[in-house]
Design a protein around this motif. Structure first.
Motif, PDB file in Angstrom:
ATOM      1  N   THR A 148     -30.547  10.945  19.591  1.00 48.34           N
ATOM      2  CA  THR A 148     -31.910  11.444  19.717  1.00 48.34           C
ATOM      3  C   THR A 148     -32.020  12.713  18.875  1.00 48.34           C
ATOM      4  O   THR A 148     -31.011  13.262  18.399  1.00 48.34           O
ATOM      5  CB  THR A 148     -32.246  11.784  21.173  1.00 48.34           C
ATOM      6  N   LYS A 149     -33.241  13.198  18.704  1.00 48.36           N
ATOM      7  CA  LYS A 149     -33.414  14.435  17.943  1.00 48.36           C
ATOM      8  C   LYS A 149     -32.648  15.576  18.603  1.00 48.36           C
ATOM      9  O   LYS A 149     -31.997  16.378  17.934  1.00 48.36           O
ATOM     10  CB  LYS A 149     -34.894  14.791  17.822  1.00 48.36           C
ATOM     11  N   ASP A 150     -32.700  15.659  19.925  1.00 47.14           N
ATOM     12  CA  ASP A 150     -32.007  16.729  20.642  1.00 47.14           C
ATOM     13  C   ASP A 150     -30.494  16.605  20.461  1.00 47.14           C
ATOM     14  O   ASP A 150     -29.796  17.602  20.265  1.00 47.14           O
ATOM     15  CB  ASP A 150     -32.366  16.694  22.128  1.00 47.14           C
ATOM     16  N   GLN A 151     -29.972  15.387  20.518  1.00 49.75           N
ATOM     17  CA  GLN A 151     -28.535  15.181  20.338  1.00 49.75           C
ATOM     18  C   GLN A 151     -28.104  15.539  18.922  1.00 49.75           C
ATOM     19  O   GLN A 151     -27.026  16.102  18.719  1.00 49.75           O
ATOM     20  CB  GLN A 151     -28.178  13.735  20.661  1.00 49.75           C
ATOM     21  N   PHE A 152     -28.942  15.214  17.953  1.00 43.40           N
ATOM     22  CA  PHE A 152     -28.630  15.573  16.569  1.00 43.40           C
ATOM     23  C   PHE A 152     -28.599  17.091  16.414  1.00 43.40           C
ATOM     24  O   PHE A 152     -27.677  17.649  15.808  1.00 43.40           O
ATOM     25  CB  PHE A 152     -29.669  14.954  15.632  1.00 43.40           C
ATOM     26  N   TRP A 171     -34.918  19.120  12.331  1.00 41.88           N
ATOM     27  CA  TRP A 171     -34.082  18.125  13.008  1.00 41.88           C
ATOM     28  C   TRP A 171     -34.567  16.711  12.736  1.00 41.88           C
ATOM     29  O   TRP A 171     -34.028  15.754  13.277  1.00 41.88           O
ATOM     30  CB  TRP A 171     -34.008  18.445  14.494  1.00 41.88           C
ATOM     31  N   ASP A 172     -35.556  16.600  11.903  1.00 44.03           N
ATOM     32  CA  ASP A 172     -35.994  15.334  11.329  1.00 44.03           C
ATOM     33  C   ASP A 172     -36.421  15.650   9.896  1.00 44.03           C
ATOM     34  O   ASP A 172     -36.596  16.814   9.536  1.00 44.03           O
ATOM     35  CB  ASP A 172     -37.158  14.736  12.132  1.00 44.03           C
ATOM     36  N   ILE A 173     -36.596  14.642   9.073  1.00 44.12           N
ATOM     37  CA  ILE A 173     -37.006  14.874   7.694  1.00 44.12           C
ATOM     38  C   ILE A 173     -38.408  15.488   7.696  1.00 44.12           C
ATOM     39  O   ILE A 173     -39.319  14.975   8.350  1.00 44.12           O
ATOM     40  CB  ILE A 173     -36.988  13.554   6.905  1.00 44.12           C
ATOM     41  N   PRO A 174     -38.610  16.615   7.002  1.00 48.04           N
ATOM     42  CA  PRO A 174     -39.923  17.269   6.996  1.00 48.04           C
ATOM     43  C   PRO A 174     -41.026  16.336   6.484  1.00 48.04           C
ATOM     44  O   PRO A 174     -40.789  15.470   5.644  1.00 48.04           O
ATOM     45  CB  PRO A 174     -39.722  18.452   6.045  1.00 48.04           C
ATOM     46  N   ARG A 249     -34.790   7.317  11.682  1.00 46.10           N
ATOM     47  CA  ARG A 249     -35.320   8.665  11.507  1.00 46.10           C
ATOM     48  C   ARG A 249     -34.243   9.600  10.980  1.00 46.10           C
ATOM     49  O   ARG A 249     -33.046   9.291  10.979  1.00 46.10           O
ATOM     50  CB  ARG A 249     -35.868   9.186  12.846  1.00 46.10           C
ATOM     51  N   GLY A 250     -34.661  10.802  10.581  1.00 44.61           N
ATOM     52  CA  GLY A 250     -33.717  11.747  10.005  1.00 44.61           C
ATOM     53  C   GLY A 250     -32.569  12.108  10.918  1.00 44.61           C
ATOM     54  O   GLY A 250     -31.468  12.411  10.463  1.00 44.61           O
ATOM     55  N   TYR A 251     -32.813  12.069  12.240  1.00 49.49           N
ATOM     56  CA  TYR A 251     -31.753  12.437  13.184  1.00 49.49           C
ATOM     57  C   TYR A 251     -30.752  11.305  13.419  1.00 49.49           C
ATOM     58  O   TYR A 251     -29.839  11.443  14.242  1.00 49.49           O
ATOM     59  CB  TYR A 251     -32.336  12.953  14.499  1.00 49.49           C
ATOM     60  N   SER A 252     -30.912  10.192  12.696  1.00 51.65           N
ATOM     61  CA  SER A 252     -29.885   9.140  12.746  1.00 51.65           C
ATOM     62  C   SER A 252     -28.825   9.361  11.656  1.00 51.65           C
ATOM     63  O   SER A 252     -27.957   8.513  11.440  1.00 51.65           O
ATOM     64  CB  SER A 252     -30.532   7.759  12.570  1.00 51.65           C
ATOM     65  N   TRP A 253     -28.881  10.516  10.973  1.00 50.37           N
ATOM     66  CA  TRP A 253     -27.914  10.824   9.907  1.00 50.37           C
ATOM     67  C   TRP A 253     -26.468  10.736  10.430  1.00 50.37           C
ATOM     68  O   TRP A 253     -26.153  11.221  11.523  1.00 50.37           O
ATOM     69  CB  TRP A 253     -28.171  12.214   9.358  1.00 50.37           C
TER      70      TRP A 253
END
Length: 306
Positions: A148-152, A171-174, A249-253
């Motif tokens: 999740t975004k928080d976990q990232f 924490w996600d792609i702007p 999403r960006g937080y799946s990096w």
């Protein structure tokens, strides 16, 4: 203070500053870095993952590969080594390792880095002199595509997040980036190994992050190895609403590493740069401490190797 005294004070401060920056470097210098760079360009992109989906071409989301040119779903330690010296996009011909991450897309268009990217090899522990080279064949996955975004944001290690222009710690792609800027991300990998397994069922459990307070390795993962830090840049800016990762999403990096360094070369770089407390370039040379010498020749190989 008189003008004369002021001039004397300034002169003394300048002399002190000059003495600080010109003092010959040595083994007992204050250590601020313990790292060397590995610079590698993209080699190819395809929906393969030889760690998570070995032997299953097309089973993964699309990945962008750096390093060994032969990396595919059927990659093994033996196949990486069999590629032969120089069959890599990394500056060091003896680094036949494979590095990969989810491909960045703008809509349906693939966005590949357009210059050599930096992978830092650093000490993740306080006792930088204890760091050992990776064993050949070690492989692992850093990050979590299902985060999740928080976990990232709160993942272990120093997480810089996404940035572009003057926008940092996203924490996600702007949604927007100033025109002409680049999308960047930095992400650190675990640096403590269990000392036994080259892989594990989840491709993570044989590795661990150091304790965040003591910066020591946990008992179950007692061997400190280089901490990889990917620093990737993508040539995309302006309207970013369509920019995403092939994994979501960006937080799946996340990213993968499969070690196939020549052991002698990797050991020399680790010993000189990480254990030696230096800030080395890809040749193992610290421009701030030139008297300490380097590791690799102009051909990015150990001396004596053509």
């Amino acid at each position: 203070m008189s003008s004369k005294l002021a001039l004397l004070a300034c002169a003394a401060a300048a002399a002190l500053t000059a003495a600080f920056f010109t003092t010959p470097a040595g083994a007992d210098d204050v250590v601020t870095h313990h790292e060397f760079q590995v610079n590698c360009s993209p080699s190819h992109h395809q929906p393969d993952d030889p760690i998570v989906f070995p032997g299953l071409p097309g089973a993964s989301h699309d990945h962008t590969f750096l390093g060994n040119n032969t990396t595919n779903a059927n990659t093994t330690t033996e196949s990486l080594l069999a590629a032969g010296t120089g069959n890599t996009t990394c500056l060091a011909p003896d680094d036949l390792s494979a590095y990969w991450f989810p491909t960045v897309l703008n809509g349906s268009q693939v966005v590949l880095p357009n210059f050599a990217q930096v992978v830092y090899y650093k000490s993740g522990v306080l006792d930088y002199k204890s760091v050992k080279p990776f064993p050949q064949g070690l492989r692992y996955l850093a990050g979590d595509m299902n985060a999740t975004k928080d976990q990232f944001q709160h993942a272990a290690g120093a997480i810089e997040g996404w940035e572009c222009g003057e926008s940092f710690h996203n924490w996600d792609i702007p949604v927007t980036c100033s025109p002409g800027s680049q999308l960047n991300i930095r992400y650190q990998a675990p640096s403590c190994w269990d000392g036994v397994h080259l892989d594990s069922a989840d491709h993570r459990s044989h590795m661990a992050y150091p304790d965040p307070v003591t910066l020591t390795c946990p008992a179950a993962h007692p061997v400190p190895v280089p901490m990889l830090e990917f620093k990737m840049a993508f040539p995309v800016s302006g309207d970013m609403s369509g920019v995403h990762l092939s994994s979501g999403r960006g937080y799946s990096w996340h990213y993968d590493f499969f070690n196939a360094w020549d052991p002698e070369t990797l050991a020399a770089l680790v010993t000189h740069c990480i254990n030696g407390g230096l800030q080395c370039d890809p040749r193992g040379f610290d421009v701030y401490k030139p008297d300490r010498g380097g590791v690799l020749g102009p051909n990015y190989r150990l001396p004596g190797r053509p």
